[in-house]
Design a protein around this motif. Structure first.
Motif, PDB file in Angstrom:
ATOM      1  N   VAL A 273       1.234  -1.003   0.118  1.00 23.89           N
ATOM      2  CA  VAL A 273      -0.233  -0.648  -0.132  1.00 23.89           C
ATOM      3  C   VAL A 273       0.975   1.127  -0.016  1.00 23.89           C
ATOM      4  CG1 VAL A 273       0.083   0.134   2.446  1.00 23.89           C
ATOM      5  CG2 VAL A 273      -2.318   1.621   0.963  1.00 23.89           C
ATOM      6  N   GLN A 274       0.274   2.627  -0.422  1.00 25.19           N
ATOM      7  CA  GLN A 274       1.412   3.755  -0.763  1.00 25.19           C
ATOM      8  C   GLN A 274       0.287   4.277   0.964  1.00 25.19           C
ATOM      9  OE1 GLN A 274      -0.521   5.694  -3.870  1.00 25.19           O
ATOM     10  NE2 GLN A 274       1.650   4.985  -4.737  1.00 25.19           N
ATOM     11  N   ALA A 275       2.513   5.061   1.073  1.00 27.10           N
ATOM     12  CA  ALA A 275       2.166   5.848   2.402  1.00 27.10           C
ATOM     13  C   ALA A 275       0.497   6.639   2.471  1.00 27.10           C
ATOM     14  CB  ALA A 275       3.485   7.035   2.419  1.00 27.10           C
ATOM     15  N   GLY A 276       0.214   6.378   3.648  1.00 27.63           N
ATOM     16  CA  GLY A 276      -1.626   7.530   3.644  1.00 27.63           C
ATOM     17  C   GLY A 276      -2.419   6.526   3.104  1.00 27.63           C
ATOM     18  N   GLY A 277      -1.853   5.231   3.061  1.00 27.19           N
ATOM     19  CA  GLY A 277      -3.186   4.068   2.416  1.00 27.19           C
ATOM     20  C   GLY A 277      -3.486   3.621   4.015  1.00 27.19           C
ATOM     21  N   SER A 278      -4.354   2.810   3.853  1.00 24.50           N
ATOM     22  CA  SER A 278      -5.231   1.770   4.689  1.00 24.50           C
ATOM     23  C   SER A 278      -5.106   0.478   4.515  1.00 24.50           C
ATOM     24  CB  SER A 278      -6.955   1.865   5.355  1.00 24.50           C
ATOM     25  OG  SER A 278      -6.731   3.575   5.523  1.00 24.50           O
ATOM     26  N   LEU A 279      -5.351  -0.469   5.536  1.00 25.59           N
ATOM     27  CA  LEU A 279      -5.341  -1.653   4.986  1.00 25.59           C
ATOM     28  C   LEU A 279      -5.940  -3.023   6.441  1.00 25.59           C
ATOM     29  CD1 LEU A 279      -1.372  -3.263   3.871  1.00 25.59           C
ATOM     30  CD2 LEU A 279      -4.136  -3.485   2.867  1.00 25.59           C
ATOM     31  N   ARG A 280      -6.968  -3.552   6.634  1.00 26.18           N
ATOM     32  CA  ARG A 280      -7.508  -4.495   7.769  1.00 26.18           C
ATOM     33  C   ARG A 280      -6.618  -4.989   7.254  1.00 26.18           C
ATOM     34  NH1 ARG A 280     -13.196  -5.911   9.731  1.00 26.18           N
ATOM     35  NH2 ARG A 280     -13.838  -7.336   8.289  1.00 26.18           N
ATOM     36  N   LEU A 281      -6.658  -6.142   8.708  1.00 26.56           N
ATOM     37  CA  LEU A 281      -5.852  -7.627   9.070  1.00 26.56           C
ATOM     38  C   LEU A 281      -6.491  -8.652   9.527  1.00 26.56           C
ATOM     39  CD1 LEU A 281      -1.755  -6.794  10.004  1.00 26.56           C
ATOM     40  CD2 LEU A 281      -3.235  -6.746   7.614  1.00 26.56           C
ATOM     41  N   SER A 282      -7.083  -9.473   9.631  1.00 24.89           N
ATOM     42  CA  SER A 282      -7.765 -10.453  10.021  1.00 24.89           C
ATOM     43  C   SER A 282      -6.652 -11.642  10.609  1.00 24.89           C
ATOM     44  CB  SER A 282      -8.731 -10.698   9.161  1.00 24.89           C
ATOM     45  OG  SER A 282      -9.409  -9.637   8.532  1.00 24.89           O
ATOM     46  N   CYS A 283      -7.678 -11.660  11.887  1.00 28.36           N
ATOM     47  CA  CYS A 283      -6.983 -13.102  12.397  1.00 28.36           C
ATOM     48  C   CYS A 283      -8.317 -13.923  12.469  1.00 28.36           C
ATOM     49  CB  CYS A 283      -6.115 -12.844  13.509  1.00 28.36           C
ATOM     50  SG  CYS A 283      -5.592 -14.361  14.360  1.00 28.36           S
ATOM     51  N   ALA A 284      -8.002 -14.920  11.912  1.00 28.69           N
ATOM     52  CA  ALA A 284      -8.918 -16.191  12.204  1.00 28.69           C
ATOM     53  C   ALA A 284      -8.413 -17.275  13.298  1.00 28.69           C
ATOM     54  CB  ALA A 284      -9.940 -16.688  11.545  1.00 28.69           C
ATOM     55  N   ALA A 285      -8.937 -17.448  14.418  1.00 27.18           N
ATOM     56  CA  ALA A 285      -8.905 -18.644  15.595  1.00 27.18           C
ATOM     57  C   ALA A 285      -9.525 -19.716  15.505  1.00 27.18           C
ATOM     58  CB  ALA A 285      -8.477 -17.859  16.946  1.00 27.18           C
ATOM     59  N   SER A 286      -9.289 -20.857  15.670  1.00 24.92           N
ATOM     60  CA  SER A 286      -9.664 -21.667  15.666  1.00 24.92           C
ATOM     61  C   SER A 286      -8.787 -22.837  17.302  1.00 24.92           C
ATOM     62  CB  SER A 286      -9.556 -22.880  14.701  1.00 24.92           C
ATOM     63  OG  SER A 286      -8.899 -23.689  14.409  1.00 24.92           O
ATOM     64  N   GLY A 287      -9.605 -24.205  17.554  1.00 19.37           N
ATOM     65  CA  GLY A 287      -9.308 -24.673  18.133  1.00 19.37           C
ATOM     66  C   GLY A 287      -9.124 -24.698  19.928  1.00 19.37           C
ATOM     67  N   ARG A 288     -10.004 -23.694  20.387  1.00 19.65           N
ATOM     68  CA  ARG A 288     -10.553 -23.108  21.938  1.00 19.65           C
ATOM     69  C   ARG A 288     -11.381 -22.216  21.981  1.00 19.65           C
ATOM     70  NH1 ARG A 288      -4.681 -20.811  25.300  1.00 19.65           N
ATOM     71  NH2 ARG A 288      -5.137 -18.479  24.124  1.00 19.65           N
ATOM     72  N   THR A 289     -12.204 -21.954  22.940  1.00 21.70           N
ATOM     73  CA  THR A 289     -12.823 -20.359  22.950  1.00 21.70           C
ATOM     74  C   THR A 289     -12.052 -18.961  22.916  1.00 21.70           C
ATOM     75  OG1 THR A 289     -13.749 -22.308  24.744  1.00 21.70           O
ATOM     76  CG2 THR A 289     -14.798 -20.208  24.313  1.00 21.70           C
ATOM     77  N   PHE A 290     -12.327 -18.747  21.714  1.00 18.52           N
ATOM     78  CA  PHE A 290     -11.497 -17.676  21.159  1.00 18.52           C
ATOM     79  C   PHE A 290     -12.783 -16.817  22.068  1.00 18.52           C
ATOM     80  CE2 PHE A 290     -10.019 -14.673  18.831  1.00 18.52           C
ATOM     81  CZ  PHE A 290     -11.137 -13.423  18.513  1.00 18.52           C
ATOM     82  N   SER A 291     -13.449 -16.460  23.374  1.00 15.57           N
ATOM     83  CA  SER A 291     -14.105 -15.496  23.204  1.00 15.57           C
ATOM     84  C   SER A 291     -13.703 -15.170  24.768  1.00 15.57           C
ATOM     85  CB  SER A 291     -15.250 -15.606  23.333  1.00 15.57           C
ATOM     86  OG  SER A 291     -16.099 -16.944  24.487  1.00 15.57           O
ATOM     87  N   SER A 292     -12.360 -16.255  25.518  1.00 15.71           N
ATOM     88  CA  SER A 292     -12.237 -16.699  26.813  1.00 15.71           C
ATOM     89  C   SER A 292     -10.815 -15.463  26.769  1.00 15.71           C
ATOM     90  CB  SER A 292     -12.025 -18.018  27.398  1.00 15.71           C
ATOM     91  OG  SER A 292     -13.320 -18.277  27.386  1.00 15.71           O
ATOM     92  N   TYR A 293      -9.839 -15.550  25.861  1.00 13.12           N
ATOM     93  CA  TYR A 293      -8.754 -15.240  25.909  1.00 13.12           C
ATOM     94  C   TYR A 293      -8.638 -13.970  24.932  1.00 13.12           C
ATOM     95  CZ  TYR A 293      -8.476 -19.861  26.993  1.00 13.12           C
ATOM     96  OH  TYR A 293      -8.771 -21.014  27.402  1.00 13.12           O
ATOM     97  N   ALA A 294      -7.594 -13.294  25.460  1.00 10.84           N
ATOM     98  CA  ALA A 294      -6.818 -11.725  25.279  1.00 10.84           C
ATOM     99  C   ALA A 294      -6.297 -12.451  23.656  1.00 10.84           C
ATOM    100  CB  ALA A 294      -5.983 -11.084  25.725  1.00 10.84           C
ATOM    101  N   MET A 295      -6.036 -11.206  23.078  1.00 11.22           N
ATOM    102  CA  MET A 295      -5.457 -11.059  21.667  1.00 11.22           C
ATOM    103  C   MET A 295      -4.408 -10.422  21.304  1.00 11.22           C
ATOM    104  SD  MET A 295      -7.113 -14.002  20.135  1.00 11.22           S
ATOM    105  CE  MET A 295      -6.157 -13.514  18.445  1.00 11.22           C
ATOM    106  N   GLY A 296      -3.380 -10.704  20.714  1.00  8.43           N
ATOM    107  CA  GLY A 296      -2.474  -9.013  20.577  1.00  8.43           C
ATOM    108  C   GLY A 296      -1.911  -9.234  19.569  1.00  8.43           C
ATOM    109  N   TRP A 297      -1.641  -7.916  18.591  1.00  5.77           N
ATOM    110  CA  TRP A 297      -0.431  -7.955  17.466  1.00  5.77           C
ATOM    111  C   TRP A 297       0.446  -7.300  17.480  1.00  5.77           C
ATOM    112  CZ3 TRP A 297      -2.550  -9.845  12.231  1.00  5.77           C
ATOM    113  CH2 TRP A 297      -3.813 -10.256  12.515  1.00  5.77           C
TER     114      TRP A 297
END
Length: 124
Positions: free
Chosen positions: A12-36
């Motif tokens: 992307v060019q400077a000044g632009g935007s992106l949206r990253l996604s992270c799909a989780a599986s294998g345990r109860t996602f809602s019970s855990y903090a997440m980080g980038w």
């Protein structure tokens, strides 16, 4: 076994935007903090943003505060990183990580599972 799969990186060019996604599986996602985190060539991995289990609290590195937004959809087992006003110094491989705690941390060693990473390149 927990699996985290990132997507959404690119060029992307400077000044632009992106949206990253992270799909989780294998345990109860809602019970855990997440980080980038991110790692640029020749540099150490650094904290970018984190979100508590219920999405009510977030934390950001000073370098991205006001430009990046972390969010999560527990119904979709997915965490997002919306990146706006991108700068060349944001160029890095971005990793999502899961922590066995309800609450955030800026310390990579306190996260238990990591994705494979997605490349973000910002051109000037």
């Amino acid at each position: 076994q927990v699996q985290l799969v990132e997507s959404g990186g690119g060029l992307v060019q400077a000044g632009g935007s992106l949206r990253l996604s992270c799909a989780a599986s294998g345990r109860t996602f809602s019970s855990y903090a997440m980080g980038w985190f991110r790692q640029a060539p020749g540099k150490e991995r650094e904290f970018v943003a984190a979100i508590t289990w219920n999405g009510r609290n977030t934390d950001y590195a000073d370098s991205v505060k006001g430009r990046f937004t972390i969010s999560r959809d527990n119904a979709k087992n997915t965490v997002y990183l919306q990146m706006n006003s991108l700068k060349p110094e944001d160029t890095a491989v971005y990793y999502c990580a899961s922590r066995s705690s309800l609450y955030t941390s800026r310390v990579g060693g306190q996260y238990d599972y990591w994705g494979q990473g997605t490349q973000v390149t910002v051109s000037s």
